[in-house]
Design a protein around this motif. Sequence first.
Motif, PDB file in Angstrom:
ATOM      1  N   ILE B  94      36.801  38.871  59.705  1.00  0.00           N
ATOM      2  CA  ILE B  94      35.953  38.882  58.509  1.00  0.00           C
ATOM      3  C   ILE B  94      36.120  37.578  57.738  1.00  0.00           C
ATOM      4  O   ILE B  94      35.145  36.951  57.292  1.00  0.00           O
ATOM      5  CB  ILE B  94      36.324  40.083  57.605  1.00  0.00           C
ATOM      6  N   SER B  95      37.355  37.133  57.585  1.00  0.00           N
ATOM      7  CA  SER B  95      37.627  35.921  56.822  1.00  0.00           C
ATOM      8  C   SER B  95      37.031  34.692  57.509  1.00  0.00           C
ATOM      9  O   SER B  95      36.450  33.823  56.847  1.00  0.00           O
ATOM     10  CB  SER B  95      39.143  35.769  56.654  1.00  0.00           C
ATOM     11  N   LEU B 168      40.555  49.296  59.082  1.00  0.00           N
ATOM     12  CA  LEU B 168      39.304  48.539  59.147  1.00  0.00           C
ATOM     13  C   LEU B 168      38.815  48.198  57.745  1.00  0.00           C
ATOM     14  O   LEU B 168      38.472  47.056  57.447  1.00  0.00           O
ATOM     15  CB  LEU B 168      38.255  49.353  59.896  1.00  0.00           C
ATOM     16  N   TRP B 169      38.816  49.193  56.867  1.00  0.00           N
ATOM     17  CA  TRP B 169      38.279  48.967  55.521  1.00  0.00           C
ATOM     18  C   TRP B 169      39.211  48.132  54.674  1.00  0.00           C
ATOM     19  O   TRP B 169      38.762  47.308  53.888  1.00  0.00           O
ATOM     20  CB  TRP B 169      37.950  50.304  54.858  1.00  0.00           C
ATOM     21  N   VAL B 174      40.401  42.774  52.401  1.00  0.00           N
ATOM     22  CA  VAL B 174      41.326  41.637  52.323  1.00  0.00           C
ATOM     23  C   VAL B 174      40.670  40.383  52.907  1.00  0.00           C
ATOM     24  O   VAL B 174      40.774  39.296  52.345  1.00  0.00           O
ATOM     25  CB  VAL B 174      42.656  41.960  53.048  1.00  0.00           C
ATOM     26  N   GLY B 175      39.954  40.544  54.025  1.00  0.00           N
ATOM     27  CA  GLY B 175      39.301  39.398  54.666  1.00  0.00           C
ATOM     28  C   GLY B 175      38.272  38.740  53.769  1.00  0.00           C
ATOM     29  O   GLY B 175      38.092  37.526  53.797  1.00  0.00           O
ATOM     30  N   ALA B 186      50.170  34.995  55.000  1.00  0.00           N
ATOM     31  CA  ALA B 186      51.017  35.814  54.132  1.00  0.00           C
ATOM     32  C   ALA B 186      50.877  37.292  54.491  1.00  0.00           C
ATOM     33  O   ALA B 186      51.877  38.015  54.602  1.00  0.00           O
ATOM     34  CB  ALA B 186      50.642  35.585  52.675  1.00  0.00           C
ATOM     35  N   VAL B 187      49.636  37.750  54.721  1.00  0.00           N
ATOM     36  CA  VAL B 187      49.430  39.154  55.082  1.00  0.00           C
ATOM     37  C   VAL B 187      50.066  39.445  56.436  1.00  0.00           C
ATOM     38  O   VAL B 187      50.692  40.493  56.637  1.00  0.00           O
ATOM     39  CB  VAL B 187      47.917  39.491  55.095  1.00  0.00           C
TER      40      VAL B 187
END
Lengths: 333, 275
Positions: B94-95, B168-169, B174-175, B186-187
């Motif tokens: 996602i990111s 997933l959510w 976060v992404g 970090a994550v």
Amino acid sequence: MRRDGNELAIEARGVRKRYPSTGAGEPPALNGFELTVARGGVHGLLGPNGSGKTTAVRIMTTLLDLDEGEVQVAGYDVASEGRQVRRQIGLVGQYAAIDEEMSGLQNLMMFGRLSRLSIREARRRAHELLEQFGLAETGSKRVSAYSGGMRRRLDLSVALIVDPQILFVDEPTTGLDPAGRRDVWDAIRTLVRGGTTVLLTTQYLEEADQLADDISMLAHGRVVAGGTPAELKAQVGDDWIELVPRETADIARVAELLAPWASGEIRSAHGRVQLPVLDRTNSLLATASALRDSGIAFEDISIRTPTLDDVFLQLTGSTATDPLADQTAASPA
Amino acid sequence: MTTSTSAPDRPTDRFRWLLADTWTIALRDFTHWRNRPGIMAFGWLFPVLMMTVFIALLGGVFGMATGGSYLDFVMPGILTMTMFFGLEGTMTAISADASKGVTDRFRSLPIGGLAVVAGRCVADMVNSAIGLAVTALAGLAFGWRPDVSPPATVAAVGILLLLRFAMLWVGIFVGLRVKSQEGITAVQVLVWPLLFLSSVFIDTATMPRWLGTIAEASPLSAAATAVRQLLGGGASPGGETWFTDHASLLAVAYPALLIVVFLPLSALCYRHLRR
């Protein structure tokens, strides 16, 4: 899909946009932005970094909400008819928005499918576009192996899958080498011949000059000047050739020899001669050959172009600096 | 030239397009797998590597307190870890799409935003289901002998995939929020203390009482303990506390809670892209 009687590709009135993260004392990103773009040709939106070009493009392509004002693209309102707008437009953003882990062909196939083409149609169109943009040989290679110019061309071709009425191209050549830049320019010229309306943003005066039929100049979130490239350049002033003779005593003679090519007043100061010219490259060749037999030795000869900063200083009415006085001016090319 | 983009606006058409677009976007991930099989194989084998490390190197120490076989104890934990790691996959994808402009390109197309998320969901769930199968098969090869009755197996797989669906959510949220590579890293580091402060690898009975209770309250412990109870991974670790008594309930409730919180948050983040 065109609405009857609408000959404008884009019409923006009184657009204001302030990002939620903008500090209280800072001005909004767009502040009374107005733009009218007729159908056909290339319209350049020219401005320095931070002038609001990308914000304007993101609003016109329905990626961003506006705070105030009204924008119509292809006759549809961006706020209330986003889906219709998205059916008429293509977008090439600042970053090549393609999937690096897939091949050029796979990218085109995917976006073709998402643009409602059948598998067969998507494949046919993908090959057609790869051919058109000179990517036929590398089409099956992964994009991560492409050069910057090839990525840009693939990015452009993705935006053209369904032949958009209006194509938004946001700073297409930032970060490209001169060869990549020329390739992208050629691609855009080809498009326009096919009847697409292109809205091009750039911070390069030269790029707008090369491509645009009309230019709107953006500063501090609003359009401050508009016209054809020639009209705007006339407002800004000419390019100039700068010569630094080895002997200061030669300055007067150099100025005298070059007088026939000057498009304005020749200046001599700080050991240099500054010669305003209309046609930069031909003037350089002509003056060089005129000086060759003079026996004068030179430390340096260079072509200078008024920078966008000079342009905006002039157009926004701030203390207009004389471009000839700016010794650090560099050509954007 | 292709100009015909006729407007499919009837609800049935919309639904058909939603399915077609979802599949096209999921297919994109499957193409990635085909284009870089090595990276995918590493992702699926990483839990097996971890399993080997825990059983071969640490099994003797950690296993002492569990009474039964450490392999039977740790396998449900390893499977839980495999699902939990899905968080990183979703978040990274996602990111990357958001920072490279791919998300914007999707948003500039006349497709529904739901298809983009649903496509990611299909691809990630299939990916994790493969990882789950690979890890379980490797466990069986190592000598893991769970009590498999069809209903218990279905329930265990269901609990594990539900945890993955919740991840997933969290990953989408976060992404979209974390923009830098540093944040992603970090994550990726932070998942480890979360894994260790649970009954995933370690019997909580070996911890001080207060720490053991905190560890048992973890959503990861709930999933691991529930799977242990279903597949017979030895007695409930750490004795009988409220958390271990209600592990099955919690293994459903925790993911449900995460989904209830992070699904709207993710949707809000997508909407905030417009601001």
